[in-house]
Design an enzyme around this catalytic site. Sequence first.
Site, PDB file in Angstrom:
ATOM      1  N   HIS A  35       0.854  -1.191   0.000  1.00 41.62           N
ATOM      2  CA  HIS A  35       0.000   0.000   0.000  1.00 41.62           C
ATOM      3  C   HIS A  35       0.888   1.239   0.000  1.00 41.62           C
ATOM      4  CE1 HIS A  35      -2.409  -3.289   1.622  1.00 41.62           C
ATOM      5  NE2 HIS A  35      -3.445  -2.674   1.101  1.00 41.62           N
ATOM      6  N   PRO A 125      -5.664  -5.288  10.827  1.00 41.56           N
ATOM      7  CA  PRO A 125      -7.101  -5.350  11.092  1.00 41.56           C
ATOM      8  C   PRO A 125      -7.505  -3.981  11.657  1.00 41.56           C
ATOM      9  CG  PRO A 125      -5.980  -7.306  11.922  1.00 41.56           C
ATOM     10  CD  PRO A 125      -4.917  -6.315  11.560  1.00 41.56           C
ATOM     11  N   LEU A 126      -8.380  -3.292  10.975  1.00 41.89           N
ATOM     12  CA  LEU A 126      -8.540  -1.862  11.250  1.00 41.89           C
ATOM     13  C   LEU A 126      -9.180  -1.583  12.607  1.00 41.89           C
ATOM     14  CD1 LEU A 126      -9.282  -0.721   7.623  1.00 41.89           C
ATOM     15  CD2 LEU A 126      -7.192  -0.377   8.957  1.00 41.89           C
ATOM     16  N   ILE A 194     -10.382   8.777   1.188  1.00 38.73           N
ATOM     17  CA  ILE A 194     -10.338   7.669   0.229  1.00 38.73           C
ATOM     18  C   ILE A 194     -10.365   6.335   0.967  1.00 38.73           C
ATOM     19  CG2 ILE A 194      -8.850   6.469  -1.475  1.00 38.73           C
ATOM     20  CD1 ILE A 194     -10.156   8.972  -2.592  1.00 38.73           C
ATOM     21  N   HIS A 265      -4.577   3.977  -2.984  1.00 39.60           N
ATOM     22  CA  HIS A 265      -4.539   3.239  -1.714  1.00 39.60           C
ATOM     23  C   HIS A 265      -3.649   2.002  -1.819  1.00 39.60           C
ATOM     24  CE1 HIS A 265      -6.218   1.358   1.962  1.00 39.60           C
ATOM     25  NE2 HIS A 265      -6.091   0.235   1.272  1.00 39.60           N
ATOM     26  N   SER A 387     -20.789 -10.170  38.040  1.00 44.17           N
ATOM     27  CA  SER A 387     -21.004 -11.491  37.454  1.00 44.17           C
ATOM     28  C   SER A 387     -19.690 -12.177  37.104  1.00 44.17           C
ATOM     29  CB  SER A 387     -21.851 -11.381  36.179  1.00 44.17           C
ATOM     30  OG  SER A 387     -23.128 -10.875  36.474  1.00 44.17           O
ATOM     31  N   GLU A 414     -16.820  -5.078  24.942  1.00 41.03           N
ATOM     32  CA  GLU A 414     -15.955  -6.254  25.024  1.00 41.03           C
ATOM     33  C   GLU A 414     -14.760  -6.123  24.089  1.00 41.03           C
ATOM     34  OE1 GLU A 414     -19.172  -6.306  24.140  1.00 41.03           O
ATOM     35  OE2 GLU A 414     -20.185  -7.092  25.919  1.00 41.03           O
ATOM     36  N   PHE A 440     -19.704 -13.806  24.720  1.00 47.11           N
ATOM     37  CA  PHE A 440     -19.341 -12.552  24.084  1.00 47.11           C
ATOM     38  C   PHE A 440     -17.855 -12.467  23.753  1.00 47.11           C
ATOM     39  CE2 PHE A 440     -23.316 -11.133  26.445  1.00 47.11           C
ATOM     40  CZ  PHE A 440     -24.113 -11.602  25.415  1.00 47.11           C
ATOM     41  N   ASP A 472     -31.096 -17.067  30.855  1.00 44.30           N
ATOM     42  CA  ASP A 472     -30.840 -16.014  29.856  1.00 44.30           C
ATOM     43  C   ASP A 472     -30.891 -16.567  28.433  1.00 44.30           C
ATOM     44  OD1 ASP A 472     -30.826 -13.746  31.359  1.00 44.30           O
ATOM     45  OD2 ASP A 472     -28.656 -13.597  31.552  1.00 44.30           O
ATOM     46  N   HIS A 476     -27.010 -16.130  25.153  1.00 44.51           N
ATOM     47  CA  HIS A 476     -25.974 -15.913  26.164  1.00 44.51           C
ATOM     48  C   HIS A 476     -25.248 -17.202  26.544  1.00 44.51           C
ATOM     49  CE1 HIS A 476     -27.992 -12.100  26.353  1.00 44.51           C
ATOM     50  NE2 HIS A 476     -27.312 -11.674  27.386  1.00 44.51           N
TER      51      HIS A 476
END
Lengths: 672, 672
Positions: A35, A125-126, A194, A265, A387, A414, A440, A472, A476
Amino acid sequence: MDINALRTANPEHWSKAAAIRALTLDAVHAANSGHSGMPMGMADVATVLFEKHLKFDATAPNWPDRDRFILSAGHGSMLLYSLLHLTGYADMPIEEIKNFRQWGARTAGHPEYGHASGIETTTGPLGQGLSNAIGFAIAEEIQRARFGKKVVDHHTYVIAGDGCLMEGISQEAIGLAGRHQLGKLIVLWDNNNITIDGTVELSDRTNQAMRFKAAGWQVLEIDGHDPQAIDEALTKAKTGKKPTMIACKTHIALGHAAQDTSKGHGALTDPEQLAAAKQIYGWTTGPFVVPEDIKAAWEAIGARGAIARQDWENRLASLSERRRNEFSRAYARDVPKRFAATIRALKRQNSEAAPKVATRKSSEMVLEVINPIMSETVGGSADLTGSNNTKTGDMGVFDTDNRKGRYIYYGIREHGMAAAMNGMALHGGIRPYGGTFMCFTDYARPSMRLAALMKIPTVFVMTHDSIGLGEDGPTHQPVEHLAISRATPNTWVFRPADTVETAEAWELALSSKQTPSVLSLTRQSLPTVRLEHKQRNLSEQGAYVLADTVRKRQVILIATGSEVSIALEARDILEGQGIGTRVVSMPCMELFAEQDEAYRRKVLPAGPVRVGIEAAVRQGWDRWLLGERGREAKSAFIGMDSFGASAPAEELFEKFGITVEATVAKVKELLG
Amino acid sequence: MDINALRTANPEHWSKAAAIRALTLDAVHAANSGHSGMPMGMADVATVLFEKHLKFDATAPNWPDRDRFILSAGHGSMLLYSLLHLTGYADMPIEEIKNFRQWGARTAGHPEYGHASGIETTTGPLGQGLSNAIGFAIAEEIQRARFGKKVVDHHTYVIAGDGCLMEGISQEAIGLAGRHQLGKLIVLWDNNNITIDGTVELSDRTNQAMRFKAAGWQVLEIDGHDPQAIDEALTKAKTGKKPTMIACKTHIALGHAAQDTSKGHGALTDPEQLAAAKQIYGWTTGPFVVPEDIKAAWEAIGARGAIARQDWENRLASLSERRRNEFSRAYARDVPKRFAATIRALKRQNSEAAPKVATRKSSEMVLEVINPIMSETVGGSADLTGSNNTKTGDMGVFDTDNRKGRYIYYGIREHGMAAAMNGMALHGGIRPYGGTFMCFTDYARPSMRLAALMKIPTVFVMTHDSIGLGEDGPTHQPVEHLAISRATPNTWVFRPADTVETAEAWELALSSKQTPSVLSLTRQSLPTVRLEHKQRNLSEQGAYVLADTVRKRQVILIATGSEVSIALEARDILEGQGIGTRVVSMPCMELFAEQDEAYRRKVLPAGPVRVGIEAAVRQGWDRWLLGERGREAKSAFIGMDSFGASAPAEELFEKFGITVEATVAKVKELLG
């Protein structure tokens, strides 16, 4: 864009920035991939940052009090590699630049932590680098509060692109940073309008300045090619009490035929266009050749921090020996001296008292004894403190008026939490852990993967780890998440069966130097299964014989976590019926897989029928049931093959057939 | 909070809202679990919405032109269940309310799509409902443009909590909604300043109004307990050209001792406090008893839309038969008549032409023939259009001035894209698919899981599916992601080997009514392996014999995707050396697992040595290598056991040992 005007206005600045642009063009051309546009667009900003603001010493890249520079827009890796090469980092000679993106090179496609000094985190990884940065800045605040400004006093700088700001994690990060007024965090937004698909407007019209202000940030807006404006903005940013976002209006692929286009780019490899761009820059040397005067100017920048660094060494030396040792120990990721004994004492006490508690509670019991002796731990939860049981009495809450606080209320974030924890681990001197519901882990996955890839020992405390969560319901209730974590290379997944195994898991997780850990913990209470105290950490071998056969060995039950007690009860029944049954507890498959065959054979010999029991999907279990001397006709798995349901936990175990009775029946079926 | 003043000011409104509060208290008390505070806090808002604005008919819950109501704050499920019961939905009798959170009840802990009418989407994992809603609103815009306002003209209402707004996905969603000026989307924010850990300020001080405005939204701020204010805000919201966020200041657990506390978020089960709250409400009937006049008032609300619905039926009937059939077909998720023939023609053409193309390109070739005949497809990409090959010439781009456009530039928002796609699938009439790099399934995981749990056929187009991605390196190279998707129940993971298998995968994915699909596609070119045309979709059985032994069967090579051609080349060598070798292509493990044993045995008979080849981790493969009549001593796997690296793709396959030579060598080792 009148580049000639830029060149003439600031010729010395220009030539330094042009070196970044030329190296980028050459490296991408040689690799025939990469790039180009981003390094070319942000070269001016980076040059001013390194020349006038960033506190660093190229000869001492790991100086703990250096400023941190994070390239969140990691695809622009040549920006970072150019800077490291130009300023004279020993492990970034020109050969590495020439070898960009090739096998074995330090110059991977995206910057990878551990490949070369000066790469503070792995990006690509953005949104991740920006979110790591929140952790870096929190780590600095905590350590400054603890060790004093004379040894900890540095900034965290981030270059982020449109992609970083569009990813959801960025909102979690800037919300946290704004909430905690992380004034030493400065984000330089490469506002080039861009993306890969075209102009940003195709997909987004967010007013980013307003968005950051809404989150409590100071926002400055500048021309990203004007060195004076860049310098002034950075100067102002450093004085703010709030985190600062500097929106730098730039032209992607500045000076190239592809300038201001999405083509810019990517990889700009056309030789004629490349030559034309260099001509516009006034760059006359051949590929990978930086004129000596320009290199010398850059190397002077690389040496600029040497005195400050030496002064710092002296200040560090003036600390008491005890404090100096604490400082070094935390950075070396060594556990404190009393660590092993503390864990052992807790194990003994719990083997004797044999409490019936949930392993999330066991985890709290471990933290209650460890946190007071391990001052580098920083805990938190994504709004599930009560929890996840991650907060202990001694920690204090990190806040604008309590920078010594070691507990962070991350909010319902998270992903941001996981990325911030990675940032703290990368900053050094901190052992971060944080909790949410196991289900999660999905939200935190990208950062959990990066912890594994970067080889940093972040600890993910994942409670409510099965249908045992109960009412739940399936949204969950994890069923595939153990498999997901286990599928990830360099990740230890601990599923302890009781307080003793939980203590052993924490001991391994907090001793780890290069591997992140996932602690899979129950909501529901479990009996103590380790009733006989062992000094040794039995979980260290991943699996072990918890209860052996009394009679002739006919059966091996292998279980983890909440299902170990099911295996033990089934064993009692089977032994009572004359069927010799061994129970293997397998708190960590990855560590067991690392054992030599002799040990594995001892635990899992050929012959007996085998039943695996885990309230999760089977994927990952076949290795132990069909492999390792196992046989298809003589093995079975008791677990989940669907999502869960909403009902009281006991009923769910019954309905999904994860019970003592089902285990006994399955064994008998296999014995024929 | 002067509740008496509220009661006196609007007695009829009050008693209707009190019914929600009382049912919530009773249900949570009976279940001894759940979340009381949110329904109690938002009862006024919901009452006004249902009474005066929401277009619905309780007797026709699936009326396609109904307004959609999405409870993004899914933990407050009793709000939704109460509304459905009170307004007279046939499948929500009082018994269901009494059975809240019990095995087999429609009233799961969190609202689950498919459990009862009126539950438009499964919520609970925070931020998802809000993000689904963007898809609902886009679907409405597209269908309105296509079928006309007289048959498609409805709103999407969302109730979202602080947790929804803190999750990063919310930023992706509101950015998309603002960009596309989704004026018929109205979000009601339950601004109660309480999360589980305490007040919102503990973790967040974002100015939400400013944040939404920055994203291009209209923002209104009201007292969420004032029915006139709620009504006025909803009226104003409906006239706006922008999406509207109404910040409703509310008191969580209104009228209960736990009002305005984080305790109020959870299960309020204390009998005395419950009685006291009911007294404050003026609620005198026993548990689960709604006075007849109040129930009648609610049922009138439930019947309010009947005439509008009948009018709509008449308008629908006035459409041409062709258009009516198209409308119905899309809602029924039936493929068009020419679908199968179109796929077959493409397969034949490619078996004959035998092109060497990447399967991401094959995928585009399929879409080029399918999209023109299947007008309900809506494609997109998370800013990788040219890489994912998801855009075909006929689609048009969805935009504020082209609502008929069927291609969406989602921006760098994998998670928001996945959730929006789920929303479109749930809305009905749309078959959404969208692309990103396979590695970034990580970002989209929570929504991908929900597609599986909800049983909706969203299609995730995941390209660059291995180290074959090359120089971008391990941050962008999936190794564990096939295992992750395969671990998820009710998910089809297709890894096609060439254009023919890609066409078969798309055929199955677009015919699916209840299962989402992940298409794992290569960056790199692959030879055509299906050289003999078969009418039948061979991928439908998950795995099949692609090339059988010529000589005595000694070896079975099982491979997927880009590794099938490796298997075929290895077979040529082995057969040439007198070693009979079968190649099994296994494009979909899940479908193969569903076949009967006779077929599975035919494909994978006992006896031969087996080698699995896939450029990914082994997890998931043991079932086919060690099980299904396989044996440990006679099987092996060629794939990845670490993260990848940055280098040209061919070199990576070489270095990681995923080659024809390595396969041949491994077979010979196993043959001994």
